[in-house]
Design an enzyme around this catalytic site. Sequence first.
Site: not given
Ligand code: PGA
Length: 234
Positions: A11, A88, A154, A160, A218
């Site tokens: 979140w 992250h 990621e 995003g 998101g």
């Molecule tokens: P996103 O973010 O799904 O909005 O691309 C993923 C994250 O940053 O963990």
Amino acid sequence: MTRTKLLCANWKMHRMPDGALREDSPYRSRHGVDIVVFPTCLDLSACIQAGLVTGPQCGRPEAQGAFTGDVSLSMCRDIGCRYALIGHSDRRAHHGETDAYIGSQTVAALALGMHPLVCVGETRSEREAGRAELVVAAQLAALPLERDISIAYEPVWAIGTGSAAALDQIRDMMRFIRSVFPADCREVVRILYGASLQPQNAAEILSDPAIDGGLVGGASLKPRDFAEIVAAAM
Ligand code: PGA
């Protein structure tokens, strides 16, 4: 071997979505999918009291001390957090978290009996330079690679943006990450995908047996979208 899918809601710096704590909330684990939420520290206790499986978005490895503004992993464990989101790309980019520091957080979380979900992934320029695997390998080299951690791949360039990485790019990196784990836990450890995972692409990505679930940013803030992603994971 079949690994239960793991879906995690990140979140970020948003309060929890309306209805997140309800009995029929999509953020509750269910048969066939493990679900974990990573709220801000303000919402951790409410989530725990409501029975959600949860963890902090970051936490210092030291138990306590002169670290104004921070919370420690051990404090989070003491209030009932079972997971910890670590490394992250937001933390790497905006808080200068290094591979070594992320390694120390991971070691601390394991020692506390928490399950670390550690994020790895390359930037666009690193991918374009053909260095994606090298970057991820260096991020993994800083971690204790054992069965009680999970990894979220990621790709920073896709976070995003609304466009996830292509399935073959994800699969190639999943295979690479798994190959780096020692043989005795290689088939056990869960490796998730995160970056623009949405209702529209969740079925394609999450039905792939090489992909053990997702870290959702998101779309995890919209209970209806998250519910569709959960359904796709089942
Ligand atoms: P996103 O973010 O799904 O909005 O691309 C993923 C994250 O940053 O963990």
